[in-house]
Write a protein that holds these residues in place. Structure first.
Motif, PDB file in Angstrom:
ATOM      1  N   VAL A 166     -39.111 -39.845 -39.768  1.00 14.45           N
ATOM      2  CA  VAL A 166     -38.438 -38.596 -39.704  1.00 14.45           C
ATOM      3  C   VAL A 166     -38.402 -37.932 -41.347  1.00 14.45           C
ATOM      4  N   VAL A 167     -38.027 -39.106 -42.130  1.00 14.40           N
ATOM      5  CA  VAL A 167     -37.910 -38.566 -43.689  1.00 14.40           C
ATOM      6  C   VAL A 167     -39.209 -37.994 -44.236  1.00 14.40           C
ATOM      7  N   GLY A 168     -40.347 -38.613 -43.763  1.00 13.33           N
ATOM      8  CA  GLY A 168     -41.649 -38.309 -44.339  1.00 13.33           C
ATOM      9  C   GLY A 168     -41.902 -36.752 -43.634  1.00 13.33           C
ATOM     10  N   ALA A 169     -41.403 -36.330 -42.409  1.00 14.07           N
ATOM     11  CA  ALA A 169     -41.971 -35.266 -41.854  1.00 14.07           C
ATOM     12  C   ALA A 169     -41.195 -34.097 -42.414  1.00 14.07           C
ATOM     13  N   MET A 170     -39.860 -34.515 -42.705  1.00 15.13           N
ATOM     14  CA  MET A 170     -39.181 -33.412 -43.702  1.00 15.13           C
ATOM     15  C   MET A 170     -39.513 -33.225 -45.029  1.00 15.13           C
ATOM     16  N   ALA A 171     -39.840 -34.222 -45.689  1.00 16.92           N
ATOM     17  CA  ALA A 171     -40.817 -33.949 -47.002  1.00 16.92           C
ATOM     18  C   ALA A 171     -41.981 -33.247 -46.588  1.00 16.92           C
ATOM     19  N   GLY A 172     -42.820 -33.385 -45.748  1.00 19.34           N
ATOM     20  CA  GLY A 172     -43.586 -32.733 -45.348  1.00 19.34           C
ATOM     21  C   GLY A 172     -43.607 -30.938 -44.947  1.00 19.34           C
ATOM     22  N   MET A 173     -42.344 -30.788 -44.281  1.00 20.22           N
ATOM     23  CA  MET A 173     -41.820 -29.450 -44.441  1.00 20.22           C
ATOM     24  C   MET A 173     -41.733 -28.941 -45.609  1.00 20.22           C
ATOM     25  N   LEU A 174     -40.941 -29.521 -46.303  1.00 21.53           N
ATOM     26  CA  LEU A 174     -40.517 -29.401 -47.788  1.00 21.53           C
ATOM     27  C   LEU A 174     -42.044 -28.917 -48.604  1.00 21.53           C
ATOM     28  N   PHE A 175     -42.797 -29.764 -48.467  1.00 19.96           N
ATOM     29  CA  PHE A 175     -44.467 -29.483 -49.117  1.00 19.96           C
ATOM     30  C   PHE A 175     -44.744 -27.960 -48.791  1.00 19.96           C
ATOM     31  N   PHE A 176     -44.623 -27.718 -47.404  1.00 17.25           N
ATOM     32  CA  PHE A 176     -45.339 -26.427 -47.028  1.00 17.25           C
ATOM     33  C   PHE A 176     -44.505 -25.238 -47.349  1.00 17.25           C
ATOM     34  N   SER A 177     -43.111 -25.722 -47.410  1.00 17.99           N
ATOM     35  CA  SER A 177     -42.416 -24.480 -47.682  1.00 17.99           C
ATOM     36  C   SER A 177     -42.295 -23.967 -49.086  1.00 17.99           C
ATOM     37  N   TYR A 178     -42.702 -24.949 -50.043  1.00 21.24           N
ATOM     38  CA  TYR A 178     -42.859 -24.644 -51.513  1.00 21.24           C
ATOM     39  C   TYR A 178     -44.311 -23.929 -51.640  1.00 21.24           C
ATOM     40  N   LEU A 179     -45.120 -24.750 -50.762  1.00 22.61           N
ATOM     41  CA  LEU A 179     -46.401 -24.054 -50.752  1.00 22.61           C
ATOM     42  C   LEU A 179     -46.706 -22.620 -50.415  1.00 22.61           C
ATOM     43  N   LEU A 180     -45.824 -22.237 -49.537  1.00 23.73           N
ATOM     44  CA  LEU A 180     -45.667 -20.837 -49.231  1.00 23.73           C
ATOM     45  C   LEU A 180     -44.593 -19.876 -49.759  1.00 23.73           C
ATOM     46  N   HIS A 181     -43.963 -20.543 -50.578  1.00 25.20           N
ATOM     47  CA  HIS A 181     -42.761 -19.911 -51.119  1.00 25.20           C
ATOM     48  C   HIS A 181     -42.006 -19.465 -50.199  1.00 25.20           C
ATOM     49  N   VAL A 182     -41.409 -20.528 -49.387  1.00 31.19           N
ATOM     50  CA  VAL A 182     -40.149 -20.157 -48.232  1.00 31.19           C
ATOM     51  C   VAL A 182     -39.068 -21.059 -48.491  1.00 31.19           C
ATOM     52  N   ASN A 183     -37.899 -20.517 -48.513  1.00 29.22           N
ATOM     53  CA  ASN A 183     -36.746 -21.260 -48.905  1.00 29.22           C
ATOM     54  C   ASN A 183     -36.011 -21.452 -47.490  1.00 29.22           C
ATOM     55  N   LEU A 184     -36.131 -22.527 -47.024  1.00 29.04           N
ATOM     56  CA  LEU A 184     -35.575 -22.954 -45.635  1.00 29.04           C
ATOM     57  C   LEU A 184     -34.178 -23.492 -45.701  1.00 29.04           C
ATOM     58  N   ALA A 185     -33.373 -23.342 -45.000  1.00 28.41           N
ATOM     59  CA  ALA A 185     -31.907 -23.700 -45.049  1.00 28.41           C
ATOM     60  C   ALA A 185     -31.911 -25.071 -44.449  1.00 28.41           C
ATOM     61  N   TRP A 186     -30.892 -25.927 -44.546  1.00 29.44           N
ATOM     62  CA  TRP A 186     -30.595 -27.287 -43.914  1.00 29.44           C
ATOM     63  C   TRP A 186     -30.904 -27.280 -42.314  1.00 29.44           C
ATOM     64  N   PRO A 187     -30.514 -26.307 -41.662  1.00 24.31           N
ATOM     65  CA  PRO A 187     -30.870 -26.346 -40.072  1.00 24.31           C
ATOM     66  C   PRO A 187     -32.264 -26.504 -39.820  1.00 24.31           C
ATOM     67  N   ALA A 188     -33.233 -25.937 -40.331  1.00 25.94           N
ATOM     68  CA  ALA A 188     -34.445 -26.049 -40.230  1.00 25.94           C
ATOM     69  C   ALA A 188     -34.839 -27.650 -40.266  1.00 25.94           C
ATOM     70  N   TYR A 189     -34.459 -28.315 -41.536  1.00 23.75           N
ATOM     71  CA  TYR A 189     -34.931 -29.805 -41.664  1.00 23.75           C
ATOM     72  C   TYR A 189     -33.985 -30.640 -40.514  1.00 23.75           C
ATOM     73  N   SER A 190     -32.996 -30.322 -40.219  1.00 26.93           N
ATOM     74  CA  SER A 190     -32.234 -31.208 -39.305  1.00 26.93           C
ATOM     75  C   SER A 190     -32.827 -31.011 -38.011  1.00 26.93           C
ATOM     76  N   LEU A 191     -33.060 -29.874 -37.485  1.00 27.28           N
ATOM     77  CA  LEU A 191     -33.678 -29.679 -36.199  1.00 27.28           C
ATOM     78  C   LEU A 191     -35.122 -30.382 -36.080  1.00 27.28           C
ATOM     79  N   LEU A 192     -35.919 -30.445 -37.347  1.00 26.43           N
ATOM     80  CA  LEU A 192     -37.187 -31.299 -37.324  1.00 26.43           C
ATOM     81  C   LEU A 192     -36.836 -32.464 -37.273  1.00 26.43           C
ATOM     82  N   ALA A 193     -35.897 -33.066 -37.799  1.00 29.24           N
ATOM     83  CA  ALA A 193     -35.580 -34.461 -37.875  1.00 29.24           C
ATOM     84  C   ALA A 193     -35.337 -34.933 -36.425  1.00 29.24           C
TER      85      ALA A 193
END
Length: 292
Positions: free
Chosen positions: A36-63
């Protein structure tokens, strides 16, 4: 062992012999919290790559989604046969409790998705993707070859962590570099699953689990793992020299995660729990992006 009840003393004895820190780390691993922690880190990776600022609910729902999917998979495996590894014995004995939490977290995830997304295009596309994943997994489970399981899991894992960043990104940021990093992350996820399939090969074959080892020998999978490892390392080094400066940090992160997997795979002394632990936590390396 003739009954599940006889397994409880064995599990208790196993935990009693372990140090407190190892107990905690084992539970984290067995409950797929590291995934789960690794998947959230992966979402952060693509968020930074695509210049997207996601709020905490996105990471919580992915988790919630990742935890439910992985633990449901373990729950279904544990119901089939009596197993020997501490990891699978844990799921076999805790299956009722885990099933309750899967249900609770699943409902919480659906309600949270509706609350955060609303009944809009994003939620509709996400539900359609979920249905597609279930359908493809069903087809592969019944008609596919073993290696298709690993590839499909890797593919849907990377789609899952990059899905929302891609939907929220600007058209100008959806360049071929996204496809490059999608491919690299896919290769890394597949490398992880190929190594895990070899670590679990003996028990998977005894239990009759659907996996790459059903249709391929260990030597064949070992060659695939070597080729994929060196391929990822070579491509990362080449891209590091040729890419614009913005992308170098992302290439470096992929390279670091790949090297961790390669070093784990090349270890002469096999310690399945330790190797699994190191590889799963390697996917958390992209959290360092928060420092930039």
């Amino acid at each position: 062992m003739s009954s599940k009840k006889s397994l409880f003393p064995e599990i208790a004895g196993y935990f009693y012999k372990m140090h407190s820190l190892k107990k905690i780390l084992s539970l984290i691993s067995w409950l797929s919290i590291d995934v789960v922690v690794g998947a959230m880190a992966g979402m952060l990776f693509f968020s930074y790559l695509l210049h997207v600022n996601l709020a905490w609910p996105a990471y919580s729902l992915l988790a919630l989604a990742v935890w439910c999917i992985y633990n449901l998979d373990h729950y279904l495996d544990a119901r089939k046969v009596e197993l020997n590894s501490p990891r699978r014995l844990f799921h076999q004995n805790a299956n009722r409790v885990i099933l309750v939490f899967i249900g609770l977290f699943g409902i919480l995830g659906l309600l949270g998705g509706y609350w955060w997304f609303g009944w809009g295009l994003e939620l509709q596309l996400t539900l359609a993707l979920a249905a597609l994943i279930v359908g493809v997994r069903f087809i592969i489970w019944h008609f596919g070859k073993g290696w298709m399981k690993e590839f499909s899991i890797a593919l849907f894992y990377v789609i899952g962590i990059s899905w929302l960043p891609f939907l929220r990104s600007s058209f100008l940021d959806r360049t071929y570099w996204f496809l490059v990093f999608f491919g690299l992350y896919l290769g890394l996820a597949l490398l992880n699953l190929l190594i895990l399939s070899q670590l679990d090969s003996e028990e998977d074959q005894k239990a009759g689990f659907f996996a790459a080892t059903r249709n391929n020998s260990i030597s064949t999978l070992s060659k695939w793992t070597d080729y994929l490892s060196w391929g990822l390392i070579g491509v990362c080094l080449l891209l590091f020299m040729l890419s614009p400066s913005f992308y170098k940090i992302f290439i470096a992160l992929i390279l670091m995660m790949t090297l961790v997997h390669w070093m784990v795979f090349r270890q002469k002394v096999k310690d399945e729990e330790k190797q699994r632990f190191v590889m799963e936590w390697a996917f958390s390396i992209p959290w360092v992006l928060l420092l930039f």
